[in-house]
Design a protein around this motif. Structure first.
Motif, PDB file in Angstrom:
ATOM      1  N   ILE A 143      -9.671  22.355 -15.641  1.00  0.00           N
ATOM      2  CA  ILE A 143      -8.447  22.990 -15.141  1.00  0.00           C
ATOM      3  C   ILE A 143      -7.339  21.965 -14.991  1.00  0.00           C
ATOM      4  N   MET A 144      -7.658  20.794 -14.454  1.00  0.00           N
ATOM      5  CA  MET A 144      -6.635  19.764 -14.269  1.00  0.00           C
ATOM      6  C   MET A 144      -6.122  19.252 -15.617  1.00  0.00           C
ATOM      7  N   ALA A 145      -7.001  19.156 -16.609  1.00  0.00           N
ATOM      8  CA  ALA A 145      -6.561  18.708 -17.933  1.00  0.00           C
ATOM      9  C   ALA A 145      -5.586  19.712 -18.542  1.00  0.00           C
ATOM     10  N   LEU A 146      -5.906  21.002 -18.456  1.00  0.00           N
ATOM     11  CA  LEU A 146      -4.999  22.029 -18.969  1.00  0.00           C
ATOM     12  C   LEU A 146      -3.697  22.051 -18.177  1.00  0.00           C
ATOM     13  N   THR A 147      -3.800  21.841 -16.863  1.00  0.00           N
ATOM     14  CA  THR A 147      -2.601  21.807 -16.018  1.00  0.00           C
ATOM     15  C   THR A 147      -1.653  20.702 -16.453  1.00  0.00           C
ATOM     16  N   ILE A 148      -2.181  19.505 -16.597  1.00  0.00           N
ATOM     17  CA  ILE A 148      -1.344  18.367 -16.980  1.00  0.00           C
ATOM     18  C   ILE A 148      -0.811  18.543 -18.399  1.00  0.00           C
ATOM     19  N   GLY A 149      -1.677  18.975 -19.310  1.00  0.00           N
ATOM     20  CA  GLY A 149      -1.255  19.131 -20.696  1.00  0.00           C
ATOM     21  C   GLY A 149      -0.137  20.144 -20.867  1.00  0.00           C
ATOM     22  N   TYR A 150      -0.263  21.288 -20.227  1.00  0.00           N
ATOM     23  CA  TYR A 150       0.732  22.350 -20.391  1.00  0.00           C
ATOM     24  C   TYR A 150       1.963  22.144 -19.528  1.00  0.00           C
ATOM     25  N   SER A 151       1.860  21.379 -18.457  1.00  0.00           N
ATOM     26  CA  SER A 151       3.023  21.185 -17.585  1.00  0.00           C
ATOM     27  C   SER A 151       4.171  20.517 -18.333  1.00  0.00           C
ATOM     28  N   ALA A 152       3.861  19.638 -19.287  1.00  0.00           N
ATOM     29  CA  ALA A 152       4.914  18.965 -20.050  1.00  0.00           C
ATOM     30  C   ALA A 152       5.694  19.957 -20.901  1.00  0.00           C
ATOM     31  N   PHE A 153       4.989  20.905 -21.518  1.00  0.00           N
ATOM     32  CA  PHE A 153       5.665  21.908 -22.344  1.00  0.00           C
ATOM     33  C   PHE A 153       6.425  22.907 -21.470  1.00  0.00           C
ATOM     34  N   PRO A 199       9.392  32.555 -23.391  1.00  0.00           N
ATOM     35  CA  PRO A 199       8.605  31.381 -23.824  1.00  0.00           C
ATOM     36  C   PRO A 199       7.497  31.023 -22.853  1.00  0.00           C
ATOM     37  N   LEU A 200       7.696  31.321 -21.562  1.00  0.00           N
ATOM     38  CA  LEU A 200       6.644  31.052 -20.590  1.00  0.00           C
ATOM     39  C   LEU A 200       5.443  31.961 -20.859  1.00  0.00           C
ATOM     40  N   GLY A 201       5.727  33.200 -21.232  1.00  0.00           N
ATOM     41  CA  GLY A 201       4.647  34.118 -21.595  1.00  0.00           C
ATOM     42  C   GLY A 201       3.900  33.657 -22.831  1.00  0.00           C
ATOM     43  N   ASN A 202       4.632  33.111 -23.796  1.00  0.00           N
ATOM     44  CA  ASN A 202       3.983  32.583 -24.998  1.00  0.00           C
ATOM     45  C   ASN A 202       3.046  31.424 -24.654  1.00  0.00           C
ATOM     46  N   ASP A 203       3.476  30.581 -23.714  1.00  0.00           N
ATOM     47  CA  ASP A 203       2.612  29.484 -23.274  1.00  0.00           C
ATOM     48  C   ASP A 203       1.359  30.003 -22.592  1.00  0.00           C
ATOM     49  N   PHE A 204       1.493  31.109 -21.856  1.00  0.00           N
ATOM     50  CA  PHE A 204       0.322  31.692 -21.194  1.00  0.00           C
ATOM     51  C   PHE A 204      -0.683  32.193 -22.225  1.00  0.00           C
ATOM     52  N   VAL A 205      -0.184  32.869 -23.257  1.00  0.00           N
ATOM     53  CA  VAL A 205      -1.074  33.348 -24.325  1.00  0.00           C
ATOM     54  C   VAL A 205      -1.741  32.169 -25.018  1.00  0.00           C
ATOM     55  N   ALA A 206      -0.955  31.102 -25.257  1.00  0.00           N
ATOM     56  CA  ALA A 206      -1.530  29.916 -25.902  1.00  0.00           C
ATOM     57  C   ALA A 206      -2.602  29.278 -25.032  1.00  0.00           C
ATOM     58  N   MET A 207      -2.399  29.320 -23.700  1.00  0.00           N
ATOM     59  CA  MET A 207      -3.399  28.740 -22.815  1.00  0.00           C
ATOM     60  C   MET A 207      -4.689  29.551 -22.814  1.00  0.00           C
ATOM     61  N   VAL A 208      -4.584  30.860 -22.985  1.00  0.00           N
ATOM     62  CA  VAL A 208      -5.799  31.676 -23.096  1.00  0.00           C
ATOM     63  C   VAL A 208      -6.657  31.167 -24.252  1.00  0.00           C
ATOM     64  N   LYS A 209      -6.006  30.865 -25.376  1.00  0.00           N
ATOM     65  CA  LYS A 209      -6.749  30.361 -26.531  1.00  0.00           C
ATOM     66  C   LYS A 209      -7.251  28.939 -26.296  1.00  0.00           C
ATOM     67  N   ASP A 210      -6.391  28.092 -25.735  1.00  0.00           N
ATOM     68  CA  ASP A 210      -6.792  26.699 -25.507  1.00  0.00           C
ATOM     69  C   ASP A 210      -7.836  26.563 -24.402  1.00  0.00           C
ATOM     70  N   SER A 211      -7.991  27.599 -23.585  1.00  0.00           N
ATOM     71  CA  SER A 211      -9.034  27.542 -22.557  1.00  0.00           C
ATOM     72  C   SER A 211     -10.413  27.450 -23.186  1.00  0.00           C
ATOM     73  N   SER A 212     -10.522  27.842 -24.465  1.00  0.00           N
ATOM     74  CA  SER A 212     -11.818  27.729 -25.155  1.00  0.00           C
ATOM     75  C   SER A 212     -12.250  26.277 -25.295  1.00  0.00           C
ATOM     76  N   LEU A 213     -11.307  25.335 -25.176  1.00  0.00           N
ATOM     77  CA  LEU A 213     -11.645  23.921 -25.296  1.00  0.00           C
ATOM     78  C   LEU A 213     -12.530  23.446 -24.154  1.00  0.00           C
ATOM     79  N   VAL A 214     -12.502  24.168 -23.016  1.00  0.00           N
ATOM     80  CA  VAL A 214     -13.320  23.734 -21.881  1.00  0.00           C
ATOM     81  C   VAL A 214     -14.801  23.853 -22.196  1.00  0.00           C
ATOM     82  N   SER A 215     -15.129  24.552 -23.270  1.00  0.00           N
ATOM     83  CA  SER A 215     -16.544  24.690 -23.648  1.00  0.00           C
ATOM     84  C   SER A 215     -17.156  23.343 -24.035  1.00  0.00           C
ATOM     85  N   VAL A 216     -16.321  22.369 -24.439  1.00  0.00           N
ATOM     86  CA  VAL A 216     -16.866  21.054 -24.812  1.00  0.00           C
ATOM     87  C   VAL A 216     -17.427  20.330 -23.594  1.00  0.00           C
TER      88      VAL A 216
END
Length: 271
Positions: A143-153, A199-216
């Motif tokens: 969660i913190m990694a996604l938070t930091i990564g997306y906060s810049a965008f 654009p904030l909504g688009n970032d939310f949709v993108a985060m739904v997809k990028d949340s799959s990265l937490v599986s690693v």
């Protein structure tokens, strides 16, 4: 764009949506008719709760952090502006997956070491226990990694939205004696949010997809559950087809909801 072309664009039938709905319905019928697909679907959907939790929590935190960085970038202090720009450029230059690994296996241990050093007097007095690396769960590291990564965008979205507000209105608010906080809360943000939301909504949709990265990291989201099931059953085609289907339902559904909200905001602005 002419009035005729504008009218045509508005009346154009969404054939892509009709095709998507037909495919979704066909997939749903195939799942219901096949014991194998039904079994895979029942297992994979157990990860939806974690996927939604990770996405919502990380997005809320990223939005709060991004707003703070955006305000720093627009501040009157050169140092704050430079710090904000440094943060945005560095974070945006690192892939989310790399940032995820760094936060999980380097950032978290560094945080634990710093925390124990700062709280050493309290630990010696018996008021706090020693924090261990294993106490920081992989879920929260993700969660913190996604938070930091997306906060810049997201900070750039906020910055552009705030700058879109006419300076004349801000000057008028200053003339009325409103403080900086009052100007932001009453004048700037209510107008900027209409520009920010799409654009904030688009970032939310993108985060739904990028949340799959937490599986690693082994977090039991949709992708991880599907990966474990496929590895044990060797039903790779069925499993990953269902995983893709579930993500498509989530992302396309969110995109349609956001487009409806965008059209509503546009109508309100025109009125």
């Amino acid at each position: 764009m002419s009035a005729a072309s504008s009218s045509t664009a508005k009346s154009e039938f969404p054939w892509w949506l009709a095709a998507a709905l037909v495919l979704a319905l066909a997939a749903a019928l195939a799942i219901a008719a096949s014991d194998i697909y039904a079994e895979v679907f029942a297992i994979v959907v157990k990860g939806i709760g974690i996927t939604i939790f990770v996405t919502v929590v990380a997005f809320v935190l990223a939005s709060a952090l991004g707003l703070g960085v955006a305000l720093m970038a627009l501040s009157g202090s050169q140092w704050l502006r430079q710090i904000a720009r440094f943060y945005v450029e560095i974070i945006r230059g690192v892939p989310i997956l790399v940032l995820l690994f760094w936060i999980a296996f380097a950032g978290a241990p560094a945080f634990v070491t710093a925390w124990n050093a700062l709280t050493a007097p309290l630990q010696s007095a018996g008021l706090l226990g020693e924090l261990l690396v294993r106490d920081v769960s992989l879920l929260w590291r993700a969660i913190m990694a996604l938070t930091i990564g997306y906060s810049a965008f997201i900070s750039e979205v906020f910055r552009a939205g705030i700058q879109s507000v006419e300076k004349g209105q801000i000057e008028a608010a200053k003339a009325l004696g409103l403080t900086r906080v009052q100007r932001f809360r009453l004048i700037v943000f209510p107008q900027a949010i209409r520009t920010i939301l799409p654009p904030l909504g688009n970032d939310f949709v993108a985060m739904v997809k990028d949340s799959s990265l937490v599986s690693v990291l082994g977090v039991a989201d949709i992708t991880q559950i599907g990966k474990v099931y496929a590895a044990g059953s060797f039903r790779f085609f069925e499993t990953y087809s269902i995983v893709a289907y579930v993500y498509l339902i989530l992302t396309v559904g969110l995109s349609l909801a956001l487009r409806a909200l965008e059209r509503r905001l546009r109508r309100q602005r025109e009125e």
